[in-house]
Design a protein around this motif. Structure first.
Motif, mmCIF file in Angstrom:
data_model
loop_
_atom_site.group_PDB
_atom_site.id
_atom_site.type_symbol
_atom_site.label_atom_id
_atom_site.label_comp_id
_atom_site.label_asym_id
_atom_site.label_seq_id
_atom_site.Cartn_x
_atom_site.Cartn_y
_atom_site.Cartn_z
ATOM 1 N N VAL A 1 4.169 77.941 91.149
ATOM 2 C CA VAL A 1 4.390 79.332 91.573
ATOM 3 C C VAL A 1 5.173 80.089 90.505
ATOM 4 O O VAL A 1 4.825 81.214 90.125
ATOM 5 C CB VAL A 1 5.146 79.376 92.915
ATOM 6 C CG1 VAL A 1 5.447 80.823 93.301
ATOM 7 C CG2 VAL A 1 4.356 78.701 94.006
ATOM 8 N N GLY A 2 6.215 79.465 90.001
ATOM 9 C CA GLY A 2 7.012 80.112 88.968
ATOM 10 C C GLY A 2 6.223 80.362 87.698
ATOM 11 O O GLY A 2 6.295 81.439 87.098
ATOM 12 N N TRP A 3 5.447 79.348 87.313
ATOM 13 C CA TRP A 3 4.676 79.507 86.076
ATOM 14 C C TRP A 3 3.533 80.505 86.250
ATOM 15 O O TRP A 3 3.169 81.204 85.308
ATOM 16 C CB TRP A 3 4.168 78.155 85.587
ATOM 17 C CG TRP A 3 5.311 77.326 85.067
ATOM 18 C CD1 TRP A 3 5.816 76.192 85.622
ATOM 19 C CD2 TRP A 3 6.131 77.616 83.937
ATOM 20 N NE1 TRP A 3 6.896 75.748 84.902
ATOM 21 C CE2 TRP A 3 7.113 76.599 83.861
ATOM 22 C CE3 TRP A 3 6.152 78.629 82.992
ATOM 23 C CZ2 TRP A 3 8.092 76.573 82.876
ATOM 24 C CZ3 TRP A 3 7.123 78.615 82.008
ATOM 25 C CH2 TRP A 3 8.068 77.588 81.949
ATOM 26 N N GLY B 1 3.879 83.140 88.081
ATOM 27 C CA GLY B 1 4.590 84.406 87.903
ATOM 28 C C GLY B 1 4.807 84.727 86.435
ATOM 29 O O GLY B 1 4.656 85.882 86.012
ATOM 30 N N VAL B 2 5.155 83.702 85.656
ATOM 31 C CA VAL B 2 5.356 83.906 84.218
ATOM 32 C C VAL B 2 4.058 84.355 83.551
ATOM 33 O O VAL B 2 4.031 85.298 82.759
ATOM 34 C CB VAL B 2 5.895 82.611 83.564
ATOM 35 C CG1 VAL B 2 5.900 82.739 82.049
ATOM 36 C CG2 VAL B 2 7.296 82.310 84.065
#
Lengths: 298, 61
Positions: free
Chosen positions: B32-34, B36-37
């Motif tokens: 999820v974080g990546w 977003g990145v």
């Protein structure tokens, strides 16, 4: 006299309700982005109220009223510039606040609704920026309006409001003005109230600052409010708390007369010095003055 | 104009539902974080392209 006035207001408006503990780690720029956004929104509301007194939301009069505002209205050019720059500042602080909140995973339980309210606020701010661009009704504003019409046509019944076919009685520009000055700000204010309410009761997520748990005076996995460690706390009114939970500029620490933080930290390119004036405002006043001086080169 | 902001805000709305793990440490968002990145990089890239790219008719596309 100021102290007695503060006591008068504090007693009658229950302002002591704002003096709740927040973690000491929140005395840094990355935790103040939400508060800065709220402060800039207040500036936008104040300057927007002034601008709306001179703006003529009709197709034939919009651009001329802007020119009148710039050239002849008292302080019109200056206030319009403040409005424009504050809008740009809000975009930057919102993006910064959003990115930092995302990266620190502050959206996790029990703060999902706080996050959703923030995302909806960002969407409304995006719409406010776009509608504000259209209101100028210069070349760029006209192009923004054309984008509204194109988007409205693309989305069919959902976007019919943004087309001229919505109603023949009111031009699209006038409806955009109504959207920009009434519906969107009302929605934004309601979401800000919800956001602040949740921050006040669920606390601030601080796991990005070294402690993996929520030391914000609230939360925990159960969602039940628990007090944070006293060593990590300060009253919310202390420090340079441009925090989202306050939504306004408050300073400074009851105990430290000077607070410095670096931006960017370590590079010493710009230094903000914030301090209070104890002789004028008293040692525990939440309304002590905020003074920021820029010192290029640190 | 419609799809870009819609995709971004839709992703932001579902982030708490996608990332429901017990781990709360920053920088350990997983996919999820990546995502977003990557989304952020795409947005910045398209913005740079829009600023420096050749102007062309795009309304009604």
């Amino acid at each position: 006299m100021i102290e007695s006035a503060r006591r008068f207001l504090n007693e009658r408006l229950a302002l002591h309700g704002l003096e709740y503990p927040v973690p000491r780690v929140t005395l840094s720029l990355k935790y103040m982005l939400g508060g800065l956004t709220a402060f800039l929104l207040l500036v936008l509301i104040a300057t927007g109220l002034y601008l709306s007194q001179y703006y003529n939301p009709t197709v034939t009069g919009a651009h001329d009223s802007v020119l009148y505002l710039i050239s002849r209205a008292p302080l019109g050019d200056w206030i319009r510039t403040v409005h424009f720059l504050s809008a740009g500042g809000v975009v930057l602080t919102v993006i910064g606040h959003l990115c930092y909140t995302f990266w620190t995973r502050a959206y996790k339980r029990p703060r999902e609704v706080t996050w959703w309210a923030g995302v909806l606020m960002a969407a409304i701010i995006f719409l406010l920026i776009v509608t504000g661009s259209a209101l100028r009704y210069d070349q760029e504003g006209f192009e923004a309006l054309a984008h509204f019409v194109a988007g409205g046509n693309l989305t069919g019944a959902f976007g019919r409001f943004f087309t001229d076919s919505f109603t023949p009685s009111t031009p699209l520009l006038t409806r955009i003005f109504g959207l920009h000055t009434s519906l969107l700000p009302l929605g934004l204010i309601a979401l800000i109230a919800l956001h602040f309410w949740l921050i006040r009761h669920l606390g601030i997520h601080t796991s990005g600052a070294g402690n993996s748990s929520d030391a914000s005076g609230a939360s925990g996995s159960s969602g039940r409010a628990v007090p944070a460690s006293p060593a990590r706390q300060r009253p919310a009114c202390s420090g340079c708390t441009l925090s989202a939970s306050r939504g306004s500029v408050w300073c400074c620490s009851p105990r430290s007369a000077s607070l410095r933080f670096w931006f960017p930290r370590g590079l010493a390119i710009l230094r903000w010095r914030v301090w209070r004036s104890p002789s004028r405002f008293g040692p525990y006043s939440g309304s002590t003055a905020l003074k920021i001086c820029w010192e290029p080169g640190g | 104009m419609i799809l870009g902001p819609s995709a971004v805000f839709l992703f932001l709305m579902v982030v708490p539902l996608l990332d429901r793990g017990a781990d709360r440490k920053p920088g350990k968002q997983g996919w999820v974080g990546w995502l977003g990145v990557v989304l952020g990089i795409i947005i910045v890239g398209l913005w740079v392209y829009g600023v420096f790219g050749e102007a062309r008719e795009h309304i009604g596309m």
